[in-house]
Scaffold this active site. Structure first.
Site, PDB file in Angstrom:
ATOM      1  N   SER A 134     -49.516  16.997 -32.962  1.00 20.45           N
ATOM      2  CA  SER A 134     -50.578  17.680 -33.705  1.00 20.45           C
ATOM      3  C   SER A 134     -51.256  16.737 -34.684  1.00 20.45           C
ATOM      4  CB  SER A 134     -50.027  18.872 -34.478  1.00 20.45           C
ATOM      5  OG  SER A 134     -51.080  19.436 -35.237  1.00 20.45           O
ATOM      6  N   LYS A 206     -44.724  23.759 -31.007  1.00 20.16           N
ATOM      7  CA  LYS A 206     -46.123  23.318 -31.130  1.00 20.16           C
ATOM      8  C   LYS A 206     -47.065  24.497 -30.844  1.00 20.16           C
ATOM      9  CE  LYS A 206     -49.843  20.695 -31.313  1.00 20.16           C
ATOM     10  NZ  LYS A 206     -50.863  21.023 -30.435  1.00 20.16           N
ATOM     11  N   HIS A 209     -47.129  26.601 -33.867  1.00 18.76           N
ATOM     12  CA  HIS A 209     -47.959  25.870 -34.839  1.00 18.76           C
ATOM     13  C   HIS A 209     -49.438  26.201 -34.586  1.00 18.76           C
ATOM     14  CE1 HIS A 209     -50.714  22.504 -35.493  1.00 18.76           C
ATOM     15  NE2 HIS A 209     -50.007  22.189 -36.554  1.00 18.76           N
ATOM     16  N   ASN A 210     -49.845  26.149 -33.333  1.00 20.00           N
ATOM     17  CA  ASN A 210     -51.256  26.414 -33.013  1.00 20.00           C
ATOM     18  C   ASN A 210     -51.624  27.873 -33.282  1.00 20.00           C
ATOM     19  OD1 ASN A 210     -51.103  23.786 -32.098  1.00 20.00           O
ATOM     20  ND2 ASN A 210     -52.421  24.151 -30.361  1.00 20.00           N
ATOM     21  N   GLU A 213     -52.174  28.067 -36.797  1.00 22.72           N
ATOM     22  CA  GLU A 213     -53.466  27.401 -37.071  1.00 22.72           C
ATOM     23  C   GLU A 213     -54.627  28.388 -36.842  1.00 22.72           C
ATOM     24  OE1 GLU A 213     -53.785  23.538 -35.028  1.00 22.72           O
ATOM     25  OE2 GLU A 213     -55.816  24.112 -34.461  1.00 22.72           O
TER      26      GLU A 213
HETATM   27  P1  NBP Z   1     -58.212  15.892 -22.288  1.00 22.36           P
HETATM   28  O1  NBP Z   1     -57.369  17.084 -22.501  1.00 22.36           O
HETATM   29  O2  NBP Z   1     -59.685  16.020 -22.293  1.00 22.36           O
HETATM   30  O3  NBP Z   1     -57.776  15.223 -20.879  1.00 22.36           O
HETATM   31  C1  NBP Z   1     -58.421  14.078 -20.385  1.00 22.36           C
HETATM   32  C2  NBP Z   1     -57.427  13.152 -19.749  1.00 22.36           C
HETATM   33  O4  NBP Z   1     -56.736  13.812 -18.686  1.00 22.36           O
HETATM   34  C3  NBP Z   1     -58.123  11.950 -19.127  1.00 22.36           C
HETATM   35  O5  NBP Z   1     -57.317  10.826 -19.309  1.00 22.36           O
HETATM   36  C4  NBP Z   1     -58.219  12.357 -17.662  1.00 22.36           C
HETATM   37  O6  NBP Z   1     -58.325  11.281 -16.777  1.00 22.36           O
HETATM   38  C5  NBP Z   1     -56.889  13.010 -17.495  1.00 22.36           C
HETATM   39  N1  NBP Z   1     -56.783  13.813 -16.262  1.00 22.36           N
HETATM   40  C6  NBP Z   1     -57.398  14.941 -15.885  1.00 22.36           C
HETATM   41 BR1  NBP Z   1     -58.710  15.784 -16.865  1.00 22.36          BR
HETATM   42  N2  NBP Z   1     -57.040  15.386 -14.684  1.00 22.36           N
HETATM   43  C7  NBP Z   1     -56.122  14.491 -14.260  1.00 22.36           C
HETATM   44  C8  NBP Z   1     -55.359  14.402 -13.082  1.00 22.36           C
HETATM   45  N3  NBP Z   1     -55.427  15.342 -12.138  1.00 22.36           N
HETATM   46  N4  NBP Z   1     -54.535  13.348 -12.949  1.00 22.36           N
HETATM   47  C9  NBP Z   1     -54.450  12.402 -13.923  1.00 22.36           C
HETATM   48  N5  NBP Z   1     -55.161  12.437 -15.080  1.00 22.36           N
HETATM   49  C10 NBP Z   1     -55.976  13.476 -15.247  1.00 22.36           C
HETATM   50  O7  NBP Z   1     -57.804  14.710 -23.310  1.00 22.36           O
HETATM   51  P2  NBP Z   1     -57.404  14.771 -24.859  1.00 22.36           P
HETATM   52  O8  NBP Z   1     -58.311  15.643 -25.630  1.00 22.36           O
HETATM   53  O9  NBP Z   1     -57.217  13.368 -25.243  1.00 22.36           O
HETATM   54  O10 NBP Z   1     -55.991  15.504 -24.836  1.00 22.36           O
HETATM   55  C11 NBP Z   1     -54.883  14.969 -24.139  1.00 22.36           C
HETATM   56  C12 NBP Z   1     -53.733  15.976 -24.228  1.00 22.36           C
HETATM   57  O11 NBP Z   1     -53.369  16.134 -25.608  1.00 22.36           O
HETATM   58  C13 NBP Z   1     -54.115  17.367 -23.737  1.00 22.36           C
HETATM   59  O12 NBP Z   1     -53.015  17.957 -23.109  1.00 22.36           O
HETATM   60  C14 NBP Z   1     -54.456  18.114 -25.003  1.00 22.36           C
HETATM   61  O13 NBP Z   1     -54.264  19.504 -24.876  1.00 22.36           O
HETATM   62  C15 NBP Z   1     -53.475  17.502 -25.987  1.00 22.36           C
HETATM   63  N6  NBP Z   1     -53.904  17.541 -27.385  1.00 22.36           N
HETATM   64  C16 NBP Z   1     -55.187  17.322 -27.721  1.00 22.36           C
HETATM   65  C17 NBP Z   1     -55.565  17.322 -29.055  1.00 22.36           C
HETATM   66  C18 NBP Z   1     -56.995  17.057 -29.464  1.00 22.36           C
HETATM   67  O14 NBP Z   1     -57.282  17.188 -30.668  1.00 22.36           O
HETATM   68  N7  NBP Z   1     -57.871  16.668 -28.545  1.00 22.36           N
HETATM   69  C19 NBP Z   1     -54.595  17.551 -30.034  1.00 22.36           C
HETATM   70  C20 NBP Z   1     -53.274  17.736 -29.659  1.00 22.36           C
HETATM   71  C21 NBP Z   1     -52.939  17.729 -28.327  1.00 22.36           C
HETATM   72  P3  NBP Z   1     -59.768  10.828 -16.217  1.00 22.36           P
HETATM   73  O15 NBP Z   1     -60.332   9.933 -17.275  1.00 22.36           O
HETATM   74  O16 NBP Z   1     -59.429  10.101 -14.966  1.00 22.36           O
HETATM   75  O17 NBP Z   1     -60.583  12.054 -15.995  1.00 22.36           O
END
Ligand code: NBP
Length: 505
Positions: A134, A206, A209-210, A213
């Site tokens: 988080s 987690k 937590h959300n 939130e």
């Molecule tokens: P996203 O949730 O937007 O996911 C994008 C990533 O997933 C890219 O690297 C993409 O690769 C990859 N991906 C997808 Br879409 N489909 C795929 C597949 N079939 N095989 C392999 N890779 C695949 O990214 P994020 O916002 O950085 O979040 C990452 C994780 O962290 C998520 O689970 C999210 O819920 C969690 N999270 C996010 C936050 C936040 O604030 N954003 C906070 C806490 C947790 P590509 O580039 O090849 O499309």
């Protein structure tokens, strides 16, 4: 070729890039990989141009080569979209893994999926950790709150890195320590991570937590709505109120950013007269973790009504076109506001604080139910402690929750800890006054009201469920217990029949 990386990371969107840099800043060599290799090369190019830790980050476009370059037993973090993408990524790594390698899923996985994945991987001789992360982009870069679940053995291997990269708090005040910059991480402080429990426990915590939130944000929005619509204050004026609240018991990341958001002028308005928030469309998005929390609370029979209400409030906000049309038909009261503004602002502060206590009480009560249901042993003091820094709900108030559970690990409900009991007793008149005013003025405050209903319901020795049970027995022979007989003895009355006969069931 000798493996040179201490750890690997798959998924180079916003979270993956920032967490990889955080790890490299702490002196670890990290191998990175992304499905779309362009993302990998762009990231490596950016690193070389801007990041002091770039020499410790190696990008790979071939998955086998990526895995080979990580020291055994390998630790590979996944930061990909939750759901099928996580399963696809695990499947693509699997042929290249060797005994005892550990996959760490840092995505927002549903805890049930984590339980399944942990079973599947451990059956094949690998380990799996589901770790809540988080803090968004900045947290990932300079210190997130990390909630890992999995086997104790796998955790022992990951722990040094997780403790290094986690947010740090002051050991005395519990306040987050800030000041890390690229290449210069913080040293010292208490890390915001700890082993939560086996398999899905980390992702479950987690998720809660959300859920908290969601309600924390909704409560702040209701306080804003009252000041805007009832007191007629501008966004800038309300922002200043939040600034002052951030200096007291409500001090938290969400209050702090709310003050900033409200005082932000619209960059599109050259006159500098309008506030951006007044131009932002009032429809809230959601990604599902709040809904998962509410659905799980329903499944476990845990009374997390305010958390659920926050999810419904977002759903109602999404019906923008319908609401605009309804506003022309359904009329509410048109009352002028005649009371002293400063007194009501102070009352809203109390209402927010009391509601927040209830929201956290519900989150912790839900985790207590989950502990029984899923056979986990959760340490609630530790959970509150690792939420004190790095994460979105970090707040001064969490130190009080840590203290409460440290003093009474078996505390049934947070509201029963003397600090919170006294806070509720001191502020409840204002809480009730604010909700009364909101009702009179026709301003929806679903989270304030449902939190108060939870408080009033929880402190009631008698609820009208006696009548409800009578209704259930009348139409469905569902039986009832009697106040004058021991618990566990059930009775049924032949209600519609004459003469009516009561039988012990
Ligand atoms: P996203 O949730 O937007 O996911 C994008 C990533 O997933 C890219 O690297 C993409 O690769 C990859 N991906 C997808 Br879409 N489909 C795929 C597949 N079939 N095989 C392999 N890779 C695949 O990214 P994020 O916002 O950085 O979040 C990452 C994780 O962290 C998520 O689970 C999210 O819920 C969690 N999270 C996010 C936050 C936040 O604030 N954003 C906070 C806490 C947790 P590509 O580039 O090849 O499309």
């Amino acid at each position: 070729m000798n493996a040179s990386s201490d750890i690997g990371l798959v998924g180079l969107a916003v979270m993956g890039q920032n967490l990889a840099l955080n790890i490299a800043d702490h002196g670890y060599n990290i191998a990175v990989f992304n499905r779309n290799s362009e993302r990998t090369s762009d990231f490596i190019a950016q690193c070389k141009a801007n990041e002091p830790s770039a020499p410790r980050v190696s990008g790979y476009t071939d998955v086998a080569e990526f895995v080979r370059n990580i020291k055994r037993p390998r630790k590979i973090i996944l930061l990909v979209k939750a759901g099928a993408a996580t399963d696809d990524t695990i499947a693509s790594l699997m042929p290249h893994l060797e005994a005892d390698d550990i996959i760490i899923d840092g995505g927002n996985a549903l805890w049930g999926d984590t339980i399944r994945r942990e079973k599947e991987l451990s059956a094949k001789g690998f380990a799996f950790i589901g770790s809540g992360v988080s803090g968004g982009e900045t947290g990932a870069r300079f210190g997130p709150s990390l909630m890992p679940g999995g086997s104790a053995k796998a955790w022992a291997s990951l722990e040094p890195i997780w403790r290094d990269i986690a947010a740090k708090v002051d050991p005395v005040t519990g306040q987050q320590l800030d000041g890390a910059t690229p290449g210069h991480p913080l040293v010292g402080g208490v890390p915001c991570t700890a082993h939560i429990g086996p398999d899905g426990a980390g992702h479950y915590v987690k998720m809660v937590h959300n859920g908290i939130e969601y309600i924390d944000m909704q409560l702040i929005c209701e306080a804003y709505a009252l000041m805007k619509n009832m007191l007629g204050m501008s966004a800038g004026e309300i922002g200043k109120v939040f600034d002052s609240w951030n200096k007291g018991t409500l001090s938290s990341f969400l209050i702090e950013i709310t003050a900033d958001i409200l005082q932000q002028k619209d960059p599109e308005d050259a006159s500098g007269q309008t506030f951006l928030v007044d131009k932002v469309l009032d429809t809230a998005g959601q990604k599902g973790t709040g809904m998962w929390t509410a659905a799980n609370a329903l499944e476990l029979g845990a009374p997390a009504n305010a958390i659920a209400e926050a999810v419904f409030a977002r759903a109602l906000s999404a019906l923008k076109a319908e609401r605009v049309a309804a506003s022309q038909i359904l009329k509410g009261p048109q009352l002028p506001f005649e009371k002293d503004r400063e007194t009501i602002i102070a009352a809203i502060q109390d209402a927010l604080y009391c509601s927040k206590i209830c929201a956290y009480a519900q989150g912790f009560q839900l985790m207590k139910e989950a502990e029984k249901e899923y056979n986990w042993t959760l340490n609630f003091a530790t959970i509150a402690q690792i939420w004190r820094g790095g994460c979105i709900i970090r707040a001064r108030f969490l130190q009080k929750i840590t203290d409460a559970y440290n003093t009474q690990p078996d505390l049934k409900n947070l509201m029963l800890d003397s600090y919170f009991t006294n806070a509720l007793h001191d502020a409840q008149n204002n809480w009730r006054k604010v909700i009364g005013l909101a009702v009179q003025h026709g301003i929806a405050v679903p989270a304030f009201s449902s939190a108060l209903a939870y408080f009033d319901g929880y402190r009631s020795a008698n609820l009208p469920a006696n009548l409800l049970q009578g209704q259930r027995d009348y139409f469905g022979a569902h039986t009832y217990e009697r106040t004058d007989k021991p618990r566990g003895e059930f009775f049924h009355l032949d209600w519609p029949k004459t003469p009516r006969m009561q039988v012990k069931v």
